[in-house]
Design an enzyme around this catalytic site. Sequence first.
Site, short mmCIF file in Angstrom:
data_model
loop_
_atom_site.label_atom_id
_atom_site.label_comp_id
_atom_site.label_asym_id
_atom_site.label_seq_id
_atom_site.Cartn_x
_atom_site.Cartn_y
_atom_site.Cartn_z
N ASN A 1 2.30 1.39 4.39
CA ASN A 1 2.61 0.11 5.07
C ASN A 1 2.30 0.16 6.57
OD1 ASN A 1 5.51 -2.11 5.53
ND2 ASN A 1 3.40 -2.63 5.12
N CYS B 1 -1.41 0.67 7.38
CA CYS B 1 -2.85 0.36 7.50
C CYS B 1 -3.22 -0.86 6.65
CB CYS B 1 -3.69 1.57 7.09
SG CYS B 1 -3.44 3.04 8.12
N ARG B 2 -3.44 -0.65 5.34
CA ARG B 2 -4.00 -1.72 4.52
C ARG B 2 -3.07 -2.91 4.33
NH1 ARG B 2 -5.27 2.22 -0.30
NH2 ARG B 2 -3.38 3.08 0.65
N SER B 3 -1.80 -2.67 3.95
CA SER B 3 -0.95 -3.84 3.62
C SER B 3 -0.55 -4.67 4.83
CB SER B 3 0.25 -3.45 2.75
OG SER B 3 1.13 -2.59 3.41
N CYS C 1 0.87 -1.19 0.00
CA CYS C 1 0.00 0.00 0.00
C CYS C 1 0.90 1.23 0.00
CB CYS C 1 -0.97 -0.02 1.18
SG CYS C 1 -0.19 0.03 2.81
N ASP D 1 -8.21 3.89 1.09
CA ASP D 1 -7.28 4.18 2.19
C ASP D 1 -8.08 4.61 3.43
OD1 ASP D 1 -5.38 5.20 3.85
OD2 ASP D 1 -4.53 6.60 2.39
P1 4NP Z 1 -1.83 2.79 4.11
O1 4NP Z 1 -2.47 4.12 4.70
O2 4NP Z 1 -1.27 3.15 2.76
O3 4NP Z 1 -3.01 1.87 4.01
O4 4NP Z 1 -0.77 2.34 5.10
C1 4NP Z 1 -1.76 5.33 4.82
C2 4NP Z 1 -0.92 5.52 5.87
C3 4NP Z 1 -0.25 6.72 6.01
C4 4NP Z 1 -0.44 7.71 5.07
C5 4NP Z 1 -1.26 7.50 3.99
C6 4NP Z 1 -1.93 6.30 3.85
N1 4NP Z 1 0.23 8.94 5.21
O5 4NP Z 1 0.02 9.85 4.38
O6 4NP Z 1 1.05 9.12 6.14
#
Ligand code: 4NP
Length: 154
Positions: free
Chosen positions: A13, A15-17, A10, A126
């Site tokens: 790294n 939340c989703r992944s 993602c 997201d």
């Molecule tokens: P992820 O979510 O891609 O599912 O881990 C996010 C985590 C952090 C951020 C964006 C998306 N960020 O902008 O810090």
Amino acid sequence: MRAYKILMVCLGNICRSPMAEGVLRNRIEQAGLKIIVDSAGTADYHTGEAPDYRAVSVLRKHGIDISGLAARQFNERDFDDFDEIYVMDQSNLNNVLTLARSEEDRLKVRLILNTVHPGLNRSLADPFYGDISHFEAVYAQLNQAAAAIISQLK
Ligand code: 4NP
């Protein structure tokens, strides 16, 4: 022969992944399969950090512990190390494909929701700026995707 390896990717790294990693690893263990699962982010914003507390809490509720994971950035060596690379959304797909060096690399990369809705190219939203219900929705979709991935492997 080396173990089959699957990578979840993602943006951050956190939340989703890591949720995808935990859910798929749990199903692999339950199925008694020997497959290695890892996750990475296309960005380096959160390198070394544990998953978001909301991701940890939702998975804990479903009996899966991802609190010990640490974020890392995707890099082009991952194309050599992994057999399948699942990305969560269109932006992740573009970012990963930009680093691909060959058609072989590109063929390893898939949108994760295409395992459940083939050909629709849906993105897994997201949840970072959402609330806990968004993380529950991510869990539910990843659970379906993990089941589909396992049934394709068998
Ligand atoms: P992820 O979510 O891609 O599912 O881990 C996010 C985590 C952090 C951020 C964006 C998306 N960020 O902008 O810090």
